[in-house]
Design an enzyme around this catalytic site. Structure first.
Site, PDB file in Angstrom:
ATOM      1  N   LYS A   1       0.855  -1.183   0.000  1.00  0.00           N
ATOM      2  CA  LYS A   1       0.000   0.000   0.000  1.00  0.00           C
ATOM      3  C   LYS A   1       0.895   1.237   0.000  1.00  0.00           C
ATOM      4  CE  LYS A   1      -4.355   0.936   2.343  1.00  0.00           C
ATOM      5  NZ  LYS A   1      -4.996   0.863   3.665  1.00  0.00           N
TER       6      LYS A   1
HETATM    7  C1  E4P Z   1      -8.362   1.234   4.111  1.00  0.00           C
HETATM    8  O1  E4P Z   1      -7.642   0.865   3.231  1.00  0.00           O
HETATM    9  C2  E4P Z   1      -8.342   2.625   4.627  1.00  0.00           C
HETATM   10  O2  E4P Z   1      -7.094   2.909   5.182  1.00  0.00           O
HETATM   11  C3  E4P Z   1      -9.456   2.792   5.635  1.00  0.00           C
HETATM   12  O3  E4P Z   1     -10.652   2.308   5.041  1.00  0.00           O
HETATM   13  C4  E4P Z   1      -9.622   4.216   6.102  1.00  0.00           C
HETATM   14  O4  E4P Z   1     -10.789   4.307   6.870  1.00  0.00           O
HETATM   15  P1  E4P Z   1     -11.114   5.563   7.808  1.00  0.00           P
HETATM   16  O5  E4P Z   1     -11.327   6.762   6.949  1.00  0.00           O
HETATM   17  O6  E4P Z   1     -12.349   5.168   8.558  1.00  0.00           O
HETATM   18  O7  E4P Z   1      -9.913   5.746   8.716  1.00  0.00           O
END
Ligand code: E4P
Length: 218
Positions: A83
């Site tokens: 990522k």
């Molecule tokens: C997943 O890949 C993201 O990092 C996550 O869904 C972010 O979610 P949030 O905006 O609730 O922190």
């Protein structure tokens, strides 16, 4: 639509996995902090029972640093996805990883053009954050529709991974638009099973069955 689970809490992942609803896992530094365990140990444990892709986020701000991190992360499991944040350095790293056949997930996407740039760099997934857009009064799902249209128009194979999901309506809209994946927090996953008419219907059936059983011959 594939369901990924958006948590680093191994017990929550096990519960969702037992329901057959874990096509993959997404983690980020905040989720690792919340889980309160060692990063490597956590990802290695998830890899022992999740067959699908597991996103592990890089922390470096340079492409070189991200590539170094990626070398380590891919040794933590069979199906690790690197990522990377949506920056010019991040896109350099995505291009290099893609040429090595390593899967990538470009995170912190808030506009359709960021998604297109990531796709052109060779990203496997783009993660538009719908909940965070809704939080500031913009349409999170609006960008999912736009990205779907752009990727379909140009036949781009990059998958749309709807992230920052906050409720079942986000999941419904993601499915209606034709997102490839939605990553769902455990609490929202549980909500997908629920409806008050299901609950009251079960109670009625159980009560009626008790009355019916009492009428059976001994
Ligand atoms: C997943 O890949 C993201 O990092 C996550 O869904 C972010 O979610 P949030 O905006 O609730 O922190």
């Amino acid at each position: 639509m594939q369901f990924f689970i958006d948590t680093a809490d191994v017990e929550e992942i096990r519960k969702a996995h037992a329901l057959g609803l874990v096509d993959g896992v997404t983690t980020n530094p905040s989720l690792i902090k919340k889980a309160g365990r060692d990063h490597e140990q956590t990802i290695r444990e998830i890899s022992t029972f999740v067959e699908g892709p597991i996103s592990v986020e890089t922390l470096s701000e340079t492409a070189e640093g991200m590539l170094e991190e990626a070398k380590t992360y891919v040794t933590w499991g069979q199906n690790i996805v690197i990522k990377v944040v949506m920056t010019p350095e991040g896109m350099k790293a995505v291009r290099a990883l893609s040429s090595q056949g390593i899967k990538t997930n470009v995170t912190l996407i808030f506009t359709p053009m960021q998604a297109l740039v990531a796709a052109k760099a060779g990203a496997t997934y783009v993660s538009p954050f719908v909940g965070r857009l809704d939080d500031i009064g913009q349409s999170g799902m609006g960008i999912i529709s736009d990205i779907r249209q752009i990727f379909d128009t140009y036949q781009l194979s990059t998958e749309i991974l709807v992230a920052s999901v906050r409720n079942p309506v986000h999941m419904l809209d993601a499915a209606l638009i034709g997102a490839d994946v939605a990553t769902v927090p455990p609490a929202t996953l549980v909500q997908l099973f629920k409806h008050p008419l299901t609950d009251s219907g079960i109670q009625t059936f159980l009560k009626d069955a008790q009355a019916w059983n009492r009428k059976q011959p001994a």
